[in-house]
Design a protein around this motif. Structure first.
Motif, PDB file in Angstrom:
ATOM      1  N   MET A   1      16.328  -4.108  14.754  1.00 48.05           N
ATOM      2  CA  MET A   1      15.508  -3.051  14.167  1.00 48.05           C
ATOM      3  C   MET A   1      14.247  -3.642  13.555  1.00 48.05           C
ATOM      4  N   ILE A   2      13.098  -3.087  13.925  1.00 49.55           N
ATOM      5  CA  ILE A   2      11.816  -3.570  13.427  1.00 49.55           C
ATOM      6  C   ILE A   2      11.454  -2.832  12.136  1.00 49.55           C
ATOM      7  N   SER A   3      11.047  -3.597  11.132  1.00 51.03           N
ATOM      8  CA  SER A   3      10.598  -3.016   9.868  1.00 51.03           C
ATOM      9  C   SER A   3       9.431  -3.845   9.357  1.00 51.03           C
ATOM     10  N   TYR A   4       8.762  -3.349   8.332  1.00 53.67           N
ATOM     11  CA  TYR A   4       7.646  -4.107   7.776  1.00 53.67           C
ATOM     12  C   TYR A   4       7.546  -3.863   6.275  1.00 53.67           C
ATOM     13  N   LYS A   5       6.823  -4.767   5.612  1.00 52.90           N
ATOM     14  CA  LYS A   5       6.564  -4.612   4.192  1.00 52.90           C
ATOM     15  C   LYS A   5       5.165  -5.132   3.886  1.00 52.90           C
ATOM     16  N   LEU A   6       4.445  -4.416   3.040  1.00 50.06           N
ATOM     17  CA  LEU A   6       3.111  -4.818   2.613  1.00 50.06           C
ATOM     18  C   LEU A   6       3.169  -5.378   1.195  1.00 50.06           C
ATOM     19  N   LYS A 129       0.970   0.976  12.324  1.00 49.59           N
ATOM     20  CA  LYS A 129       1.772   1.780  11.403  1.00 49.59           C
ATOM     21  C   LYS A 129       1.495   1.367   9.961  1.00 49.59           C
ATOM     22  N   ALA A 130       1.417   0.071   9.744  1.00 47.71           N
ATOM     23  CA  ALA A 130       1.148  -0.434   8.397  1.00 47.71           C
ATOM     24  C   ALA A 130      -0.246  -0.029   7.920  1.00 47.71           C
ATOM     25  N   LEU A 131      -1.217  -0.062   8.825  1.00 46.60           N
ATOM     26  CA  LEU A 131      -2.584   0.345   8.474  1.00 46.60           C
ATOM     27  C   LEU A 131      -2.625   1.814   8.049  1.00 46.60           C
ATOM     28  N   LYS A 132      -1.911   2.664   8.777  1.00 49.51           N
ATOM     29  CA  LYS A 132      -1.871   4.081   8.432  1.00 49.51           C
ATOM     30  C   LYS A 132      -1.193   4.299   7.081  1.00 49.51           C
ATOM     31  N   SER A 133      -0.140   3.546   6.836  1.00 45.25           N
ATOM     32  CA  SER A 133       0.542   3.643   5.545  1.00 45.25           C
ATOM     33  C   SER A 133      -0.373   3.182   4.415  1.00 45.25           C
ATOM     34  N   LEU A 134      -1.111   2.105   4.650  1.00 48.23           N
ATOM     35  CA  LEU A 134      -2.026   1.580   3.640  1.00 48.23           C
ATOM     36  C   LEU A 134      -3.165   2.562   3.364  1.00 48.23           C
ATOM     37  N   GLU A 135      -3.651   3.209   4.415  1.00 49.64           N
ATOM     38  CA  GLU A 135      -4.674   4.252   4.238  1.00 49.64           C
ATOM     39  C   GLU A 135      -4.199   5.321   3.262  1.00 49.64           C
ATOM     40  N   LYS A 136      -2.978   5.803   3.463  1.00 43.33           N
ATOM     41  CA  LYS A 136      -2.424   6.859   2.622  1.00 43.33           C
ATOM     42  C   LYS A 136      -2.255   6.382   1.179  1.00 43.33           C
ATOM     43  N   THR A 137      -1.794   5.140   1.025  1.00 45.98           N
ATOM     44  CA  THR A 137      -1.595   4.586  -0.318  1.00 45.98           C
ATOM     45  C   THR A 137      -2.915   4.491  -1.072  1.00 45.98           C
ATOM     46  N   ILE A 138      -3.954   4.002  -0.395  1.00 47.83           N
ATOM     47  CA  ILE A 138      -5.270   3.867  -1.031  1.00 47.83           C
ATOM     48  C   ILE A 138      -5.824   5.235  -1.404  1.00 47.83           C
ATOM     49  N   LYS A 139      -5.629   6.205  -0.538  1.00 46.34           N
ATOM     50  CA  LYS A 139      -6.089   7.566  -0.832  1.00 46.34           C
ATOM     51  C   LYS A 139      -5.359   8.130  -2.046  1.00 46.34           C
ATOM     52  N   LYS A 140      -4.072   7.884  -2.106  1.00 49.54           N
ATOM     53  CA  LYS A 140      -3.257   8.417  -3.193  1.00 49.54           C
ATOM     54  C   LYS A 140      -3.565   7.726  -4.513  1.00 49.54           C
ATOM     55  N   GLU A 141      -3.725   6.401  -4.481  1.00 45.01           N
ATOM     56  CA  GLU A 141      -3.860   5.645  -5.724  1.00 45.01           C
ATOM     57  C   GLU A 141      -5.288   5.583  -6.253  1.00 45.01           C
ATOM     58  N   SER A 142      -6.289   5.596  -5.357  1.00 49.26           N
ATOM     59  CA  SER A 142      -7.674   5.452  -5.824  1.00 49.26           C
ATOM     60  C   SER A 142      -8.588   6.558  -5.322  1.00 49.26           C
ATOM     61  N   ASN A 143      -8.010   7.508  -4.567  1.00 46.22           N
ATOM     62  CA  ASN A 143      -8.784   8.636  -4.030  1.00 46.22           C
ATOM     63  C   ASN A 143      -9.957   8.174  -3.173  1.00 46.22           C
TER      64      ASN A 143
END
Length: 385
Positions: A1-6, A129-143
C-alpha cells in the motif's frame, strides 16, 4: 500500500531518509537543514516521504515560493514601457508557487525513488497527490492560493520524461530552459598541467594571460571562523554579482554561507581572493560525491577586468576538480560562452510547470517563461586541440 507524509521541518524527517541510497548531497538532511535555516524569507520548504507498506521508498523536496514584482525583477528603473511589460508578466506569475526541486541551484535535486520498490508512474502520481493536499493546507492555514506549480531542471534522459502522460493529465507544460554547463574531466587529467597541454594555442595563451594577471592575488580557503568574520564582506561581494541579473527570483540571506559551512563542513568550500589583505572576491564549491558543484560567487567589479577574476575562478574550480579526482565540474547555467571557453559543454534541461488558472493563463505561461528565462544565443567555444 502506497502512502505519503509531508514534513515542514528537517527536524521532523524520519531517520530512514538519509539511509536511502541516493547519491545527491542536496537531498541529504545536513544540506536541507542548512537551506532551511538560511533560505530567503519568501521561500520555505516541505519534505515529502513516500512509503510502500510503511517502508520509505521515495522522497521529494517541495519549495513554497512567494513571488512578487520585486522578487522577480531585480531592477525596476527601466523606462515606462518596460516597467509596464514587467508588471503585466508579474501579474501572471506573482503569488504563491510550489516547486518540486531546489529553486536556488541548477539541476535535478528535487526527488529520488527506489525503482525496485515503487514504479515511477506511481511515484509521480503520489507527488501530485501531495501537491494537491499541500495546496489545500496552505489555503486553509494562510488563505493563500497556489498560482504556479513547477518541477524544475531535468536532463533529457531523466526518467521523468517517460511519464509525460501524468504531467499531461495534470495540465503541465514542458519547457526547455538554458543548459547546464558541465565539464566532464578526462580520466587522464591528473593535474592542471594535463589540462593546459590539451588546450589549443589560442586558449593556452588565454589561460596563461589570465593566470599572469591574477599573480598579485592571494587565494586561500576560508574556514568556519573566517566565514563568520568576513560575513559582511562576502555578502557585499555576492550582491555585486547577483544584482547584475535582470531576473532573479531570490536574494540569499546574510548567514547562508556560514550555515552551509556549519552543516556541510568539509563538503562545502569557500575560497577567497585577496589583494593587499582586502577580500575582493570569492567562489564556493559543494562536493557532491563524484560531481563538483559550483555554487555562488562574488567579486568587486572594480578589480574584475584588470585581474580577470571570473575567468580565474573558473580555472581554479576546474583545478580543484582535477586535483581531487572528481568526474565532472558542474558550472550551472549562466555565462555559457565563457564557461565553454574553459571546456564546459551545454547539457539541455527542461522544466514542467502550470498556472492553476488553466483556462485563461496557462496558454500564456510558456511565453512568460521564455520571456523571463530566454534561451540566449551564444557561440560555443572549443578550446581543445
Amino acid at each position: 500500500m502506497i502512502s505519503y507524509k509531508l514534513y515542514n521541518s528537517v527536524i521532523n524527517i524520519p531517520t530512514s531518509w538519509d539511509k536511502l541510497t541516493v547519491k545527491d548531497i542536496f537531498l541529504k538532511t545536513n544540506f536541507l537543514n542548512a537551506l532551511e535555516l538560511s533560505s530567503p524569507d519568501h521561500i520555505s520548504s516541505f519534505y515529502l516521504a513516500i512509503y510502500n507498506n510503511q517502508e520509505l521508498v521515495g522522497i521529494a523536496i517541495i519549495q513554497r515560493v512567494e513571488m512578487y514584482l520585486d522578487n522577480i525583477f531585480r531592477k525596476t528603473s527601466d523606462h515606462t514601457l518596460k516597467r509596464l511589460g514587467k508588471a503585466a508578466i508579474a501579474r501572471i506569475v506573482r503569488g504563491n508557487a510550489l516547486i518540486v526541486g531546489n529553486l536556488m541551484h541548477t539541476g535535478q535535486h528535487g526527488y529520488y525513488f527506489n525503482s525496485n520498490k515503487i514504479h515511477a508512474t506511481v511515484f509521480f502520481e503520489t507527488v501530485f497527490k501531495a501537491l494537491k493536499s499541500l495546496e489545500k493546507t496552505i489555503k486553509k492555514e494562510s488563505n493563500k492560493t497556489i498560482r504556479i506549480i513547477g518541477f524544475k531542471d531535468y536532463f533529457k534522459d531523466d526518467v521523468i520524461h517517460l511519464n509525460t502522460h501524468i504531467f499531461d493529465k495534470n495540465s503541465m507544460y514542458k519547457v526547455k530552459v538554458q543548459p547546464n554547463m558541465i565539464f566532464n574531466i578526462p580520466s587522464h587529467f591528473n593535474s592542471i598541467s594535463d589540462y593546459k597541454i590539451a588546450l589549443n594555442k589560442k586558449y593556452k595563451r588565454r589561460y596563461n594571460t589570465a593566470i599572469k594577471k591574477s599573480s598579485a592575488i592571494v587565494k586561500k580557503e576560508l574556514l568556519l571562523e573566517d566565514i563568520k568574520l568576513q560575513g559582511n564582506a562576502l555578502y557585499k561581494l555576492y550582491k555585486h554579482v547577483s544584482d547584475q541579473a535582470k531576473v532573479n527570483s531570490f536574494i540569499l540571506k546574510r548567514n547562508h554561507f556560514y550555515q552551509l559551512k556549519l552543516d556541510l563542513q568539509s563538503n562545502f568550500k569557500i575560497f577567497g581572493y585577496y589583494l593587499n589583505n582586502e577580500l575582493i572576491g570569492f567562489y564556493t564549491l559543494i562536493l557532491n560525491n563524484s560531481q563538483l558543484e559550483t555554487y555562488f560567487l562574488g567579486y568587486n567589479p572594480r578589480y574584475q577586468q584588470e585581474y580577470q577574476m571570473y575567468l580565474n575562478m573558473l580555472y581554479d574550480m576546474l583545478e580543484y576538480g582535477i586535483d581531487h579526482k572528481f568526474k565532472s565540474v558542474v558550472y550551472a547555467r549562466t555565462a555559457m560562452e565563457i564557461k565553454s571557453s574553459v571546456g564546459a559543454n551545454p547539457n539541455d534541461m527542461f522544466i514542467y510547470m502550470k498556472h492553476t488558472n488553466t483556462l485563461f493563463i496557462n496558454p500564456l505561461l510558456k511565453f512568460v517563461v521564455n520571456t523571463l528565462n530566454p534561451i540566449k544565443k551564444w557561440e560555443q567555444r572549443h578550446p581543445f586541440k
